[in-house]
Structure formats: C-alpha cells, structure tokens
Design a protein around this motif. Structure first.
Motif, PDB file in Angstrom:
ATOM      1  N   HIS A   2       0.849  -1.199   0.000  1.00 19.11           N
ATOM      2  CA  HIS A   2       0.000   0.000   0.000  1.00 19.11           C
ATOM      3  C   HIS A   2       0.873   1.233   0.000  1.00 19.11           C
ATOM      4  O   HIS A   2       1.890   1.282   0.697  1.00 19.11           O
ATOM      5  CB  HIS A   2      -0.871  -0.004   1.245  1.00 19.11           C
ATOM      6  N   ALA A 168     -11.907  -2.817   3.627  1.00 17.33           N
ATOM      7  CA  ALA A 168     -10.601  -3.019   2.998  1.00 17.33           C
ATOM      8  C   ALA A 168      -9.528  -2.874   4.060  1.00 17.33           C
ATOM      9  O   ALA A 168      -9.657  -2.070   4.986  1.00 17.33           O
ATOM     10  CB  ALA A 168     -10.377  -1.998   1.883  1.00 17.33           C
ATOM     11  N   ASP A 169      -8.441  -3.650   3.932  1.00 14.65           N
ATOM     12  CA  ASP A 169      -7.337  -3.486   4.878  1.00 14.65           C
ATOM     13  C   ASP A 169      -6.401  -2.385   4.397  1.00 14.65           C
ATOM     14  O   ASP A 169      -6.648  -1.740   3.372  1.00 14.65           O
ATOM     15  CB  ASP A 169      -6.607  -4.816   5.106  1.00 14.65           C
ATOM     16  N   GLU A 170      -5.328  -2.148   5.146  1.00 14.87           N
ATOM     17  CA  GLU A 170      -4.407  -1.068   4.807  1.00 14.87           C
ATOM     18  C   GLU A 170      -3.391  -1.475   3.756  1.00 14.87           C
ATOM     19  O   GLU A 170      -2.612  -0.650   3.284  1.00 14.87           O
ATOM     20  CB  GLU A 170      -3.705  -0.569   6.073  1.00 14.87           C
ATOM     21  N   GLY A 171      -3.384  -2.749   3.371  1.00  9.43           N
ATOM     22  CA  GLY A 171      -2.581  -3.190   2.253  1.00  9.43           C
ATOM     23  C   GLY A 171      -1.092  -3.256   2.539  1.00  9.43           C
ATOM     24  O   GLY A 171      -0.634  -3.091   3.662  1.00  9.43           O
ATOM     25  N   VAL A 180      -4.200  -4.792  -1.875  1.00  8.30           N
ATOM     26  CA  VAL A 180      -5.124  -4.443  -0.798  1.00  8.30           C
ATOM     27  C   VAL A 180      -6.147  -5.568  -0.676  1.00  8.30           C
ATOM     28  O   VAL A 180      -6.670  -6.055  -1.685  1.00  8.30           O
ATOM     29  CB  VAL A 180      -5.836  -3.106  -1.085  1.00  8.30           C
ATOM     30  N   SER A 246      -8.855  -9.807  -3.100  1.00  5.23           N
ATOM     31  CA  SER A 246      -7.724  -8.881  -3.115  1.00  5.23           C
ATOM     32  C   SER A 246      -7.730  -8.059  -4.390  1.00  5.23           C
ATOM     33  O   SER A 246      -8.211  -8.506  -5.440  1.00  5.23           O
ATOM     34  CB  SER A 246      -6.395  -9.637  -2.979  1.00  5.23           C
ATOM     35  N   PRO A 279      -9.118   2.540  -0.680  1.00  4.71           N
ATOM     36  CA  PRO A 279      -7.825   1.855  -0.781  1.00  4.71           C
ATOM     37  C   PRO A 279      -6.707   2.698  -1.376  1.00  4.71           C
ATOM     38  O   PRO A 279      -5.562   2.246  -1.453  1.00  4.71           O
ATOM     39  CB  PRO A 279      -8.136   0.661  -1.682  1.00  4.71           C
TER      40      PRO A 279
END
Length: 299
Positions: A2, A168-171, A180, A246, A279
């Motif tokens: 990310h 969504a995650d922080e990647g 991500v 993803s 994201p």
C-alpha cells in the motif's frame, strides 16, 4: 502492499474530552452534533503550523482544526462541517508533529453519519509516550475522505441491513507492486451465498466514476509473484464466517497522466448494496487492476 503509511490509532491517539471549565465536552470517536460556536476556541494558527511546508494544515475540505484545547497545548479540537446534500461518514488523517515541525506519526479518526448542513466537533490528543523523535507538539490535517453514510465500511458493531460487514485493509507495498485485501463477514442470522468476484466501481477525489481502467479477473497478470488464485467457486457463509478477495496493481508511470483512485464502491455480489472503501489506488499509467475471486477464510 500500500502506498500510504499506516495510520495507527492506538499508537498515538487516546480518547479524550475537553477539561472541565472549557464548555461542552466533545468525544473522540463521534463528536457532538451542534450548530453553535465552541465555548473555548483559541486561534487555530498555533495548532497547525508545520514549520517545514509553510502551510498551516488547519483546514482541509470540510474539516477545520480549532486550536489547542483548554488546559493542554497538545489537545486539539476540530470540527467537521458537512456542506453537501447527503449524510457522510468522514475519515480524517492527522500528522503529529514535534517542536521542529517534523512528522512523528500519523493517526486516523472516523466521524460517522454527519448530516447535510450539520457540524460535528471532537477532540484529538497525541500520546506523548509514542516514539518518533521528540515530544508531540502540534497536529495538522493530512487527508480527508468522505463516503455516503449508508455505504461506509464496517468491521464490527451493529450488523447493517445487508447482513454483512465489508471493509478493505491497509494493504502492503513493495517495488511498485500494491495489494489491498477486501474482507466480508456474515454478521446476519442466516446463510449468505457468494460466488465469483466482487463488483467494483472506481471513483476519483470527487467520487465521480473513473474510466479507462481494465478490470482483470484475477491478479496473476499483475505479478507472477502473487499466489495463483483458484477458479471462482460458489460458497455459503454461515453466521460469523468470512470470505476475502484482493486488489492488485502496479504504480508504474510512463506516457500519459497517472491515475489515482482514492475511492472504490464494492458490491459483494450482483444486487448487493454497495460499500465504499478508500484503498487509495495509485495506478500510475498502467490502466490495469487485478481483482481476485472471493475465497472462504479458513482461519
């Protein structure tokens, strides 16, 4: 992978309220809805001056820092004023600065469901024990993102009418490759059926559609180093079970203008309500985004 450094809430923010004698209290997580002026508002200039960029960082989009809180030069009150026509949920990034104006750390705070014409006030205070090269001295606004309140992502709390939490995650990022993750959890009381790939709509800073980007079914074309995804499969998530997907891309630049996509509207399956995540896709000039199929989470 990310492009944006993680904004770790627990490392640098503590939930606070203004000290007694400073008027109305304002909570960290939600803030107070009000249309009046705060009873204690020092000048915002001292709170936001960076010492390195020449800008104050006290106002950005709908968010304004109101200056040091009563009783502590490290406590900063801020307000979110929704000047639009729909209810919005805001996520605000703050830089925590030392006396020299250098960024020690970043923090992020969400202010949910701010109605049109509504003003919400809250207070942030850096954790003075956080590492970063000196004592925390000032805070400035680094980023503001706003999504329709009905499309805000969630990971916990009350189950939305859709019956799912989706976020969504922080990647992660390395050598120009970004990935991500999307996570979906069945928070309802019955089974949730899922198959294929999530549906995506890419949005720019003003949340208007971005065109000209190819959506690839799978992530293998983005990088041979990514784990090959199995073919899409139908699945049934029982209450409490989760699935993940993803997004993968490269930020390579060549001829043409780089494409940046801060917002993505995600639909878990056809006909499902949309969730808007942030994201921060920096697609460069590649014009491609790989989308992985939903896979049942086993751990």
């Amino acid at each position: 992978m990310h492009p944006v450094a993680p904004l770790t809430l627990s490392a640098v923010l503590a939930a606070t309220v203004l000290l007694s004698g400073c008027g109305t209290q304002h909570g960290l997580s939600g803030g107070e809805r009000t249309s009046g002026s705060p009873s204690c508002r020092p000048s915002p200039t001292a709170a936001g001056t960076t010492g390195t960029t020449g800008t104050t960082g006290t106002e950005r989009d709908d968010v304004t820092l109101l200056g040091p809180g009563c009783g502590s030069v490290l406590a900063n009150e801020f307000q979110v004023a929704n000047n639009g026509t729909e209810k919005l949920t805001y996520t605000i990034g703050f830089d925590v600065l030392n006396d020299s104006g250098h960024v020690m750390s970043n923090v992020r705070q969400t202010v949910a469901a701010v109605g049109p014409g509504q003003t919400v006030k809250a207070t942030v205070e850096p954790d003075t024990s956080a590492p970063g090269g000196g004592a925390a001295s000032r805070i400035r606004i680094s980023q503001v993102r706003a999504v329709p309140a009905g499309e805000a992502p969630s990971t916990a709390g009350a189950c939305p009418p859709s019956g799912i939490h989706l976020s969504a995650d922080e990647g992660d990022a390395a050598m120009g490759l970004r990935v991500v993750g999307l996570r979906l959890t069945n928070c309802g009381t019955g089974p949730y059926r899922l198959s294929g790939h999530p549906g995506l709509q890419l949005l720019d800073e003003k949340r208007t559609p971005v065109t000209g980007v190819r959506m690839l079914q799978g992530t293998e074309e983005i990088s041979s180093g990514l784990e090959p995804a199995p073919a899409p499969q139908a699945m049934t998530l029982q209450p409490g079970e989760s699935a993940h997907s993803s997004l993968a891309w490269r930020n390579t630049t060549g001829s043409g203008d780089p494409v940046n996509v801060p917002y993505v509207r995600v639909t878990a399956k056809p006909g499902a309500p949309a969730v808007t995540v942030t994201p921060e896709l920096d697609l460069g000039t590649t014009g491609r985004l790989g989308v992985g199929a939903w896979r049942k989470t086993t751990s």
